[in-house]
Design an enzyme around this catalytic site. Structure first.
Site, short mmCIF file in Angstrom:
data_model
loop_
_atom_site.label_atom_id
_atom_site.label_comp_id
_atom_site.label_asym_id
_atom_site.label_seq_id
_atom_site.Cartn_x
_atom_site.Cartn_y
_atom_site.Cartn_z
N ASP A 41 0.77 -1.03 0.10
CA ASP A 41 -0.01 0.07 0.04
C ASP A 41 0.94 1.22 0.08
O ASP A 41 1.98 1.14 0.26
CB ASP A 41 -0.86 -0.09 1.23
CG ASP A 41 -1.77 1.23 1.35
OD1 ASP A 41 -2.36 1.51 0.54
OD2 ASP A 41 -1.40 1.90 2.53
N ASP A 49 -0.20 5.23 0.76
CA ASP A 49 -0.59 6.36 1.89
C ASP A 49 -0.61 5.96 3.19
O ASP A 49 -1.48 4.94 3.42
CB ASP A 49 -1.59 7.28 1.34
CG ASP A 49 -1.62 8.48 1.78
OD1 ASP A 49 -0.79 8.75 2.65
OD2 ASP A 49 -2.27 9.40 1.38
N ASP A 92 -1.76 -0.09 6.09
CA ASP A 92 -1.86 0.27 7.34
C ASP A 92 -3.41 0.62 7.63
O ASP A 92 -3.78 0.52 8.90
CB ASP A 92 -1.65 1.84 7.22
CG ASP A 92 -2.28 2.77 6.21
OD1 ASP A 92 -2.20 2.43 5.12
OD2 ASP A 92 -2.89 3.63 6.84
#
Lengths: 255, 255
Positions: A10, A12, A206
């Site tokens: 991932d 951001d 995240d």
């Protein structure tokens, strides 16, 4: 610990926050390279082209080639290409979505569309919403890059593609097919680019709602890093846990 | 049958359909006039000023003065005026909402708003959605003229104010106060204009979800006419029935 043959990463909250690199990310990616483990960056951001995403990562010291970037726009284009041959598409979106659709053989149109595709569009207007709703009512398939309701920025949460898509869905009375995380679809498409099976891959992210859930739905092991949206405490609220979790990426031991 | 001292009359589906008068409507309104029963037109359309609505009705042979028109924009302005003194307002909307807010003592602003008000806006842009969401996140109250998801037109259902409002609500994570039908608020405000109590009034409309429900919530008797959105058959699905129902307005007997 299982030895993974490919990583889905991932962006951001995992590689960077906005325009700031996350300290441990460049080293983590460099370890992958050194060990010859292929990796692909997997993003719900539909606005950018892969080369722009790669440029941003390289500027932060994270080694990335354009062909190592897989966006929700590319997943949307791939989905449409499998379902329709040379479709007429009405698009709400920016250059990332436009280039992916054109590369997939679509023709852009305002009326009589076979498919309506919705991605983030900072030039959104009432007229675009109107055309999307009418094309859908006239029988066009309805595809949306992702259901993210809001985009976190320094000034606050800005309207996300999921919020805009919902306005169109409420108008037309029809729900879209979403292709971005947490849908399994984007993960499956990215695994093909990565060239590994789902059993051999690890998805790193995240955000439980998008990244980790996408891995779970697609049957891919997951590593949650606590540098972004979801805290370890938040995980008490959910049933299916990530396969692994670390506070920062430097805690991860490659086996 | 009860003798009513004031009537609240819906517009689209009751007085006209789009630009076409409903045949029985002018006679019905003329009967009210002859009998000296005051009436007010009650509309969720927030885009027009009362004088424009009255002009349209007069053009169809339905006698209407601007002061006999009560819009959801006026209800929004009245609500805000009661809650805030001289508020700074960020508005998404057209001239009907703007003129109602200014008449209510509001100052229009882009930033640091006390209130965000959302009405139908055919010039809607991403930037307007963004500003609405940010002002709400910064503490502004969130008011919307109505929750109508879609606007029926000859070309199909177009995006309604409720759909656009929902996009902002999803972004900000905060729900708005709605003032238009089916909320009791707009009915209560219109009763003050009409100068009769809720026990003395009859609300006439075609749409169960908006008109009839508004009457029920406000404790006002209702007359449903089957010339618009809701059929008698649809009424089998709902618990609270309209007080009266007619297929056309000429079936109504004034007592």
């Amino acid at each position: 610990m299982k030895k993974y043959k490919g990583l889905l990463l991932d962006l951001d909250g995992t590689m960077y926050r906005g325009n700031e690199v996350i300290q441990e990310a460049p080293f983590f990616v460099e370890e992958c390279r050194k060990r010859g483990i292929p990796y692909v960056f997997l993003t719900n951001n539909s606005s950018k082209q892969p080369v722009q995403v790669a440029d941003k990562l390289n500027g932060m010291g994270i080694h990335a080639l354009p062909e190592q970037v897989y966006t929700s726009s590319m997943a949307a284009a791939a989905y449409i290409q499998r379902k329709f041959s040379e479709p007429n598409v009405f698009m709400i979106g920016e250059e990332g979505l436009e280039s992916a659709l054109l590369a997939g053989g679509a023709t852009l149109t305002e009326e009589n569309a076979d498919v309506v595709v919705v991605g983030i569009d900072r030039e959104l207007s009432y007229d675009k919403l109107r055309k999307a709703a009418l094309n859908i009512q006239n029988g066009a398939a309805f595809v949306s890059t992702n259901k993210d309701r809001a985009i976190p920025t320094e000034e606050g949460m800005l309207p996300g593609n999921g919020a805009v898509t919902e306005a169109i869905a409420l108008t037309a009375g029809i729900s879209p097919v979403y292709v971005g995380k947490p849908e399994a679809l984007i993960v499956e498409e990215a695994l093909e680019v990565l060239g590994v099976s789902k059993e051999e891959a690890l998805l790193v992210g995240d955000n439980y709602e998008t990244d980790i859930s996408a891995g779970i739905y697609a049957g891919v092991d997951t590593l949650m890093v606590e540098t972004g949206a979801t805290s370890f405490e938040d995980l008490n609220e959910v049933e299916s846990q990530p396969t692994y979790k670390v506070k920062k990426l430097d805690e991860w031991t490659f086996s």
